[in-house]
Design a protein around this motif. Structure first.
Motif, mmCIF file in Angstrom:
data_model
loop_
_atom_site.group_PDB
_atom_site.id
_atom_site.type_symbol
_atom_site.label_atom_id
_atom_site.label_comp_id
_atom_site.label_asym_id
_atom_site.label_seq_id
_atom_site.Cartn_x
_atom_site.Cartn_y
_atom_site.Cartn_z
ATOM 1 N N ARG A 190 0.839 -1.206 0.000
ATOM 2 C CA ARG A 190 0.000 0.000 0.000
ATOM 3 C C ARG A 190 0.869 1.249 0.000
ATOM 4 O O ARG A 190 0.647 2.187 -0.763
ATOM 5 N N PHE A 191 1.872 1.254 0.860
ATOM 6 C CA PHE A 191 2.757 2.413 0.953
ATOM 7 C C PHE A 191 3.416 2.697 -0.393
ATOM 8 O O PHE A 191 3.456 3.841 -0.859
ATOM 9 N N ALA A 192 3.914 1.624 -1.006
ATOM 10 C CA ALA A 192 4.597 1.795 -2.295
ATOM 11 C C ALA A 192 3.625 2.276 -3.370
ATOM 12 O O ALA A 192 3.951 3.147 -4.181
ATOM 13 N N ALA A 193 2.412 1.719 -3.357
ATOM 14 C CA ALA A 193 1.424 2.087 -4.384
ATOM 15 C C ALA A 193 0.985 3.542 -4.219
ATOM 16 O O ALA A 193 0.815 4.264 -5.213
ATOM 17 N N VAL A 194 0.824 3.972 -2.982
ATOM 18 C CA VAL A 194 0.420 5.365 -2.747
ATOM 19 C C VAL A 194 1.540 6.313 -3.171
ATOM 20 O O VAL A 194 1.298 7.345 -3.793
ATOM 21 N N ARG A 195 2.754 5.911 -2.856
ATOM 22 C CA ARG A 195 3.898 6.760 -3.244
ATOM 23 C C ARG A 195 3.993 6.848 -4.762
ATOM 24 O O ARG A 195 4.214 7.927 -5.324
ATOM 25 N N THR A 196 3.817 5.738 -5.423
ATOM 26 C CA THR A 196 3.862 5.743 -6.893
ATOM 27 C C THR A 196 2.760 6.637 -7.453
ATOM 28 O O THR A 196 2.992 7.437 -8.369
ATOM 29 N N ALA A 197 1.564 6.504 -6.874
ATOM 30 C CA ALA A 197 0.434 7.309 -7.349
ATOM 31 C C ALA A 197 0.721 8.795 -7.159
ATOM 32 O O ALA A 197 0.454 9.614 -8.049
ATOM 33 N N LYS A 198 1.277 9.126 -6.015
ATOM 34 C CA LYS A 198 1.550 10.541 -5.727
ATOM 35 C C LYS A 198 2.575 11.104 -6.716
ATOM 36 O O LYS A 198 2.439 12.217 -7.218
#
Lengths: 230, 454
Positions: free
Chosen positions: B422-430
């Motif tokens: 989740r952390f990685a996906a949110v960072r990628t999205a941001k």
């Protein structure tokens, strides 16, 4: 479909009517329906069991698919009307499956009454036309939101039609009468014929107080069930 | 199966009002797709109800709206002399408040923390919170108390406390307050048991324990005709109309025996078609009529009066050169030497009054076009419940982690794995939604050799 006369003749043959006992058509018909319902109930348990096992991709040996095929005889779907969210159970319902609104477009989740009460309190979880829910009370489906519509689709397993070995009495002997007005075959899948014979034989053995017959039938029945689950 | 279901002809003619929609996935689709891909036998989540997924998906949408999604919401108004802007219906926080100059470029308005809009509470001359009055006469068996002057601030629902024990009026509630020839008469909820003449100090407080507001209630006499079950007062008096009529404003509360407590003014028409002098429209029906005379009296008061702090802040003419350039709010200090940079701006100031839900601006911004860029939680309407495709994976991972972490008997390793994902996906999205373009960065970096001025 399993022919009822075939099953009856096999049961009589195994019970060895000349030397050990005779099973009357009335007794057979009673045991036949009990056996049919037992097998249908066992499907639900087997689905639960086999969904927890890995299964396989073979054409004729994946038990989940085989069970789905057997259950498929009784699976049905009806489009019903909802009045203020209330849908009456279909008359031939045996086990309720899924409930959909808008002609199957949106599936309604089945919840308990207190769950429905809880989720309607929050706007983040409140049911809507996209995410309807339902609970069951008094043999009725209670949909939330409480819609009134004619496009509620209910999928369910229906009750099997009662099997009946029809006969005419000639010279004090019951002879098979295949007339559809008198005879109703088993609705179960053809592959259930053997298990039906053993189940009815087991019940008959108990009825005529022949433990050897009942034990023999029970042993054979367990053998079939065990081989399915190995 | 391709994702586009609309023909180009329909899209470009904007039949479905969906220009640019392809960049988004609806929340409903996200939930459906999550149920397909993540929930079921031999999946990471064997069983979950759709409403739980819906809850976590909406929470994810809220959280991602706050610091990952792009903010597209803005509102523009022309600032009126009240210097206030109502916060948008779906407002959660502001991104930027600015005014627009003639060139169309936004000038940033800075927030101020040096003023506010406190609630004005009534306080009497003795420093207490009770409303004081002096009684001059009470007649045995009568419900009336005659006071020594005008007391419009003694309102119905107030209770007489700790005085007039000898008349038995203590604890009774004010039913009505009328004035005649400058003398207020209070009608209480019960009768006096003895007469009184002289001067007696009375204390009035609200029965529910609320403190009185410093809202300067005033009388309006000769109100006019009242018809039962109608929401209005019609005055046909063309001459000698009470001068206080000019103070009556929409939203004020009216206390009048013919209207229920809590009735509000909804409109004032000083030039009605009917030919009447004034028509005051009200929020509630009259419970009794009054048609034979014009001596009925009502008390009007503002339930949300402006505080002195706001009135004074608003009253300073910051558009004048001296006040505008100081920017320190200390309008008497016009020196610029040693100016604190945080207050050194010429674009005006604002603060948000959370209690009233309004933005208050400094007076130099009156008449200007104000733009409020703000963020919402994207749950305001069904149409806006959508996720940018750059953040779709972040939604799935967020929901999966939320469900796994709130379910019993899930292996801790699985929860930890999804937390990381989740952390990685949110960072990628941001990162993706930041829309960093190589050419634009290059253009910015071309100015790197410019001297930095302090």
């Amino acid at each position: 479909m399993v022919l009822i006369d075939t099953v009856y003749q096999r049961v009589l043959a195994l019970a060895n009517k000349e030397q050990r006992g005779y099973i009357t058509p009335q007794e057979f018909n009673l045991f036949a329906n009990q056996a049919q319902l037992e097998i249908l109930d066992q499907y639900m348990n087997d689905v639960n069991y086999f969904n927890r096992t890995p299964g396989n991709s073979e054409e004729y040996a994946d038990m989940s698919r085989i069970l789905d095929e057997k259950l498929g005889v009784f699976k049905t779907e009806l489009t019903l009307s909802a009045v203020n969210g209330i849908v009456n159970f279909p008359v031939n319902l045996y086990k309720l499956g899924k409930v959909y609104i808008r002609n199957g477009a949106r599936e309604a989740d089945q919840l308990t009454k207190d769950q429905v009460s809880r989720i309607t309190k929050s706007r983040l979880t409140a049911p809507n036309q996209q995410r309807p829910v339902f609970d069951i009370l008094n043999n009725q489906i209670r949909l939330q939101p409480a819609i009134s519509a004619n496009d509620v689709v209910v999928s369910f397993v229906r009750k099997p039609i009662s099997a009946n070995w029809g006969y005419v009495v000639i010279n004090n002997k019951a002879l098979y009468d295949p007339n559809p007005a008198k005879t109703t075959n088993f609705e179960l899948h053809d592959s259930e014929e053997t298990e039906l014979v053993y189940k009815i034989l087991k019940l008959s053995g108990a009825a005529i107080q022949r433990n050897d017959i009942a034990q023999f039938a029970q042993g054979m029945e367990q053998g079939i069930q065990q081989s399915e689950k190995v | 199966m391709a994702l586009i279901t609309q023909t180009p002809g329909n899209y470009y003619s904007n039949i479905n009002d969906n220009y640019g929609e392809y960049q988004f996935t609806s929340l409903s689709d996200v939930i459906d797709q999550f149920m397909i891909a993540y929930v079921g036998d031999n999946k990471v989540i064997p069983r979950v109800n759709a409403y739980e997924v819906q809850f976590h998906a909406k929470r994810a949408l809220q959280e991602l709206s706050f610091d990952t999604f792009k903010s597209c919401k803005s509102q523009e108004i022309t600032l009126q002399p009240n210097l206030q802007m109502v916060l948008p219906q779906d407002y959660v926080n502001y991104v930027k408040v600015s005014w627009v100059a003639a060139d169309g470029i936004k000038r940033r308005i800075h927030p101020t923390t040096r003023t506010s809009n406190p609630k004005p509470k009534f306080i009497n001359e003795n420093g207490g919170y009770e409303v004081l009055a002096t009684a001059t006469s009470v007649t045995n068996t009568s419900n009336d108390i005659v006071l020594d002057g005008e007391y419009p601030n003694i309102l119905p629902d107030m209770t007489l406390q700790g005085a007039m024990d000898n008349t038995g009026l203590n604890g009774f509630t004010v039913v009505s307050n009328t004035v005649s020839n400058g003398i207020t008469t209070l009608t209480m909820s019960g009768p006096a048991t003895a007469s009184f003449t002289g001067n007696q100090l009375l204390n009035f407080t609200y029965a529910n324990g609320e403190l009185a507001i410093d809202n300067e209630p005033f009388y309006l006499t000769s109100l006019g005709n009242i018809t039962i079950s109608e929401k209005m007062i019609t005055s046909f008096v063309t001459g000698g109309l009470d001068a206080n009529i000019s103070q009556v404003k929409v939203g004020m509360k009216i206390y009048h025996p013919n209207f229920p407590v809590g009735t509000l003014v909804t409109a004032i028409d000083t030039n009605p078609v009917s030919g009447a002098a004034v028509v005051i429209s009200l929020s509630e029906d009259a419970i009794a009529g009054y048609t034979t005379a014009y001596d009925t009296v009502g008390i009007f008061c503002d339930e949300n009066p402006d505080s002195d702090t706001w009135t004074k802040y608003r009253g300073v003419d910051r558009a004048s050169e001296n006040n505008r350039t100081v920017e320190s709010f200390d309008v008497e200090d016009i020196s610029r030497y040693g100016l604190d940079p945080q207050y050194a701006n010429v674009n005006g100031n604002f603060y948000i009054d959370c209690d009233s839900g309004k933005i208050h601006f400094s007076s130099d911004l009156v008449g200007k076009t104000i733009v409020l860029d703000y963020i919402s939680d994207t749950l305001g309407s069904n149409k806006e419940m959508k996720v940018h495709k750059f953040a779709e994976e972040a939604m799935y991972k967020w929901v999966a982690h939320a469900i796994l972490s709130s379910t019993m008997n899930v292996p801790e390793g699985l929860v930890a794995r999804y937390k990381k994902e989740r952390f990685a996906a949110v960072r990628t999205a941001k990162l993706r939604l930041s829309s960093i373009k190589l050419e634009e960065i290059t253009q910015i970096l071309r100015g790197k050799s410019k001297q930095i001025k302090h």
